[in-house]
Design a protein around this motif. Structure first.
Motif: not given
Length: 159
Positions: A3-20
């Motif tokens: 399950x190579x996509x097990x840890x991919x969570x698109x909903x978390x992207x906004x939280x992690x990318x360019x987080x202050x």
């Protein structure tokens, strides 16, 4: 790989990318990792300097992330010129590309030399483009491309 996509969570992207918080920590780590071999009083850049020339193919380039440049966040990269305008000085900046990363610009070297002669401080913005490193882009020679070495040597002689 079951399950190579097990840890991919698109909903978390906004939280992690360019987080202050992450950006702040990244800046602190960058400050701690910078190595200055010789300063001679050049850094930090004096805001009162009359003219600062930013010369080279990366003077106003956002191609600063290496192979990560191709992420959808690449336009949030701050160019050297943008950073200088925001933090140091605005009215007294001179800029000249001088050359492309791996090619000449008609009249580019002459314009760079003209700007360098007017400057009190010169910042050379040289390097390799994102497609020159990373997967499937290994190089046999890690030197700057010849056109950038020529630009640097001419600017140094001018100074």
């Amino acid at each position: 790989m079951d399950d190579s996509f097990r840890y991919i969570r698109p909903e978390k992207e906004v939280e992690y990318h360019f987080c202050q918080d992450h950006l702040k920590e990244s800046r602190e780590l960058a400050k701690k990792s910078i190595v200055l071999l010789k300063n001679n009083g050049v850094l930090p850049i004096n805001k009162d300097k009359k003219k600062i020339a930013v010369i080279g193919p990366f003077s106003n380039s956002k191609d600063l992330l290496g192979p990560w440049q191709f992420s959808r966040y690449s336009q949030q990269t701050v160019s050297l010129l943008e950073g200088l305008k925001e933090k140091v000085v605005n009215d007294n900046l001179l800029i000249a590309e001088g050359c492309k990363v791996d090619g000449t610009i008609e009249g580019g070297l002459e314009e760079a030399l003209r700007q360098a002669k007017q400057a009190d401080t010169i910042i050379l913005a040289l390097g390799e483009s994102s497609d020159m490193s990373g997967e499937a882009a290994s190089r046999m020679d890690i030197q700057l491309p010849q056109v950038q070495r020529r630009l640097a040597s001419r600017i140094i002689i001018t100074e």
